[in-house]
Design a protein around this motif. Sequence first.
Motif, PDB file in Angstrom:
ATOM      1  N   LEU A  62    -138.430 -52.664   7.127  1.00 50.92           N
ATOM      2  CA  LEU A  62    -137.040 -52.227   7.187  1.00 50.92           C
ATOM      3  C   LEU A  62    -136.266 -52.637   5.941  1.00 50.92           C
ATOM      4  CD1 LEU A  62    -134.989 -50.861   9.016  1.00 50.92           C
ATOM      5  CD2 LEU A  62    -134.531 -53.045  10.078  1.00 50.92           C
ATOM      6  N   PHE A 108    -140.487 -43.174  10.548  1.00 51.91           N
ATOM      7  CA  PHE A 108    -141.711 -43.066   9.753  1.00 51.91           C
ATOM      8  C   PHE A 108    -142.753 -44.083  10.181  1.00 51.91           C
ATOM      9  CE2 PHE A 108    -138.959 -40.568   7.006  1.00 51.91           C
ATOM     10  CZ  PHE A 108    -139.784 -39.490   6.817  1.00 51.91           C
ATOM     11  N   PHE A 109    -142.312 -45.263  10.618  1.00 55.77           N
ATOM     12  CA  PHE A 109    -143.277 -46.240  11.129  1.00 55.77           C
ATOM     13  C   PHE A 109    -144.026 -45.646  12.327  1.00 55.77           C
ATOM     14  CE2 PHE A 109    -144.387 -49.686  14.024  1.00 55.77           C
ATOM     15  CZ  PHE A 109    -145.151 -50.470  13.189  1.00 55.77           C
ATOM     16  N   TRP A 139    -134.934 -46.171   0.694  1.00 54.69           N
ATOM     17  CA  TRP A 139    -133.935 -45.247   1.263  1.00 54.69           C
ATOM     18  C   TRP A 139    -132.742 -45.098   0.342  1.00 54.69           C
ATOM     19  CZ3 TRP A 139    -137.161 -43.082   3.850  1.00 54.69           C
ATOM     20  CH2 TRP A 139    -137.931 -43.674   4.835  1.00 54.69           C
ATOM     21  N   PRO A 176    -130.889 -46.075   7.524  1.00 58.36           N
ATOM     22  CA  PRO A 176    -132.101 -46.805   7.115  1.00 58.36           C
ATOM     23  C   PRO A 176    -132.948 -47.236   8.315  1.00 58.36           C
ATOM     24  CG  PRO A 176    -130.235 -47.592   5.865  1.00 58.36           C
ATOM     25  CD  PRO A 176    -129.692 -46.645   6.877  1.00 58.36           C
ATOM     26  N   TYR A 177    -132.297 -47.732   9.360  1.00 58.67           N
ATOM     27  CA  TYR A 177    -133.061 -48.140  10.542  1.00 58.67           C
ATOM     28  C   TYR A 177    -133.760 -46.945  11.175  1.00 58.67           C
ATOM     29  CZ  TYR A 177    -134.302 -49.484  15.216  1.00 58.67           C
ATOM     30  OH  TYR A 177    -135.015 -49.671  16.362  1.00 58.67           O
ATOM     31  N   LEU A 220    -134.578 -44.053   9.864  1.00 62.54           N
ATOM     32  CA  LEU A 220    -135.651 -43.537   9.006  1.00 62.54           C
ATOM     33  C   LEU A 220    -136.876 -44.439   9.074  1.00 62.54           C
ATOM     34  CD1 LEU A 220    -133.694 -42.428   5.835  1.00 62.54           C
ATOM     35  CD2 LEU A 220    -135.145 -40.963   7.189  1.00 62.54           C
ATOM     36  N   SER A 221    -136.649 -45.764   9.007  1.00 62.43           N
ATOM     37  CA  SER A 221    -137.787 -46.691   9.029  1.00 62.43           C
ATOM     38  C   SER A 221    -138.532 -46.585  10.352  1.00 62.43           C
ATOM     39  CB  SER A 221    -137.299 -48.121   8.827  1.00 62.43           C
ATOM     40  OG  SER A 221    -136.545 -48.210   7.661  1.00 62.43           O
ATOM     41  N   ALA A 222    -137.785 -46.559  11.458  1.00 66.32           N
ATOM     42  CA  ALA A 222    -138.429 -46.458  12.769  1.00 66.32           C
ATOM     43  C   ALA A 222    -139.193 -45.155  12.891  1.00 66.32           C
ATOM     44  CB  ALA A 222    -137.371 -46.554  13.868  1.00 66.32           C
ATOM     45  N   PHE A 260    -135.569 -53.811  18.889  1.00 62.60           N
ATOM     46  CA  PHE A 260    -134.778 -53.574  17.682  1.00 62.60           C
ATOM     47  C   PHE A 260    -133.653 -52.579  17.969  1.00 62.60           C
ATOM     48  CE2 PHE A 260    -138.054 -55.553  15.017  1.00 62.60           C
ATOM     49  CZ  PHE A 260    -137.246 -56.184  14.100  1.00 62.60           C
ATOM     50  N   LEU A 271    -140.150 -52.497  18.920  1.00 64.12           N
ATOM     51  CA  LEU A 271    -139.322 -51.389  18.423  1.00 64.12           C
ATOM     52  C   LEU A 271    -138.128 -51.160  19.341  1.00 64.12           C
ATOM     53  CD1 LEU A 271    -142.116 -48.899  17.367  1.00 64.12           C
ATOM     54  CD2 LEU A 271    -140.519 -50.048  15.863  1.00 64.12           C
TER      55      LEU A 271
END
Lengths: 359, 67, 164
Positions: free
Chosen positions: C22, A208-209, C30, A201-202, A204-206, A241, A238
């Motif tokens: 997130l 796409f962000f 997700w 999840p981290y 993927l989020s990073a 993180f 970022l």
Amino acid sequence: MINFRKFVVNTGWILLFLFTSVNFALASEKEHSEDSSNEEFDARSFILDHVKDSHEWHIATYTSHGEEKHLNVPLPVILYSNNSGLSIFMSSKLAHGHTYKGFKLEEEGEYAGKIVEITESEGEENILIPLDFSITKTVFGMFVSVIIVLWLFLSLAKSYRKSGVSEPKGLQAVLEPVVLFVRDDIAKLILGKDHYEKYLPYLLSAFFFIWINNILGLIPVFPFGANVTGNISVTLVLAVFTFIVTQISGKKQYWKHIVATPGVPFWLAPVMIPVEIISLFTKPFALMIRLFANIVAGHMSLLTFIGLIFIFKSIYVAPGSIFFVLFMYTIEILVGFLQAYIFTILSAVFIGQAIAEEH
Amino acid sequence: MTGTLAGIGAGLAVIGAGIGIGMIGGRATEAIARQPEAYSMIQTVMIITAAMIEGVALFAVVVSLIK
Amino acid sequence: MDLVTPGIGLIFWQVIAFLVLLFVLKKYAWKPVLNAIKSREERIKGALASAEEAKEEMKKLKADNEVIIKEAKDERNKLLQEAREIKSQMIEDAKAQAGIESKKMIESAKLKIESEKDAAVSEIKKLVAVFSVDIAEKILKKELDDKKEQQALISSSLKDLKLN
């Protein structure tokens, strides 16, 4: 992978046609204003003003009745100072060097581009720097892209809930290959199939962000085009993180490697331990600088090629200039993806080093 | 004058990074030619290494940006 | 310089925005997306596995069928073989039986003939005795008349006797 390349190439072409037209408009407008005001064109400030953060969103400069005017979108200013507490107002109140509630947007000098608070005590002017939590151009642009990312993936999730496990179509067909790319070619490849799910999840989020911000940063129309990932504060956050995730997931082996590097004699420890500790911080620092400098350099070179027209003050430079801008745009679209990929894969590599077990 | 010096500095950094990334690309191509089945692994390692060198070069660029 | 100086406000907003991004994405995007992809992959994997299994099953069935057919063929061949054997056995037996029977018949015929012959011989012997008595009678009747004639009679009688 092949589908994905096709997708990137197609997106690139669509965006490119959009950009070139807008660039033409932007370039001709700029030229007009420069010719009439007959000033020396300052390429440095032209470029830096576009790359840097600002309190209002500058859209265009035009001349009417021999006077230079700016078309700006005002943004909220949020300030906190010990003197006057919290104050919130629109940035248009500070335009043209106006002072509002004792706040002033400095245009030159030591605090150029920053909001300062001017207080008078005993006939003397004191300059205070309040904490600036304003919704600046970059913050606004970032909010826009966060909303776009949320909208994209929440509707993706919805479409999955609706269609179940049938074959992907529409938005799914566009985004699923990218999600799978991050999962298989970054997370699974680097972290191994036992640990990757926790960090996916981290990552993927990073990914796409950063990617969406890189792409939106290239669209020069409001509300896009803010230089979000080319701002050091954003990349700092970022990188921090990634640093936090890495340290939290550090296993015994990881810390042992820092305190007592295997294969190094013990008398080297006074040298090795500081080196290892410094390397803890250089990794995220490099992440921060890499993304920031790549995007800034991309924007700067784009603006330089446009600026060439005004430096030479000739319309005949424009075709060559536009050609190079076009070329740079194609490269920047690739770089936008590549930097998102590199940031994510390096984060995965650092996390992978931290969770590595003793073999 | 500072601008000119900064430009020279950035240029020097780019030379180093260019040589480094060029060598990575060359060796990666050789490795892929020798072992085409390891293509994806070599590509990943190549990109990571190139990113490391690029990062160092970008330090120089950032230093040039600082007035 | 301020291009590379982080600003507190931007850091603040970026932390908030990224954390929101997130957590919202983790929970609402997700999870369902990855689960859907995973379950689809598993379904495809399962379908492929079951197809493979069906193929294997098919192969096995085919092999089984072949075995059954082969067994049936063998059975048939065996039966035919047996039938052939039985047939030849029967013929053999019949032949042997017939041989024994005929031998027996011949034997009994021979015996019969022998007994018939014996009967006939004893009959002849009886007849000879009768004839000899008759001849003796006749001789005795004629003896008195002529010696010559007597002689002739005896020889003629003997000639008659030889008939038998």
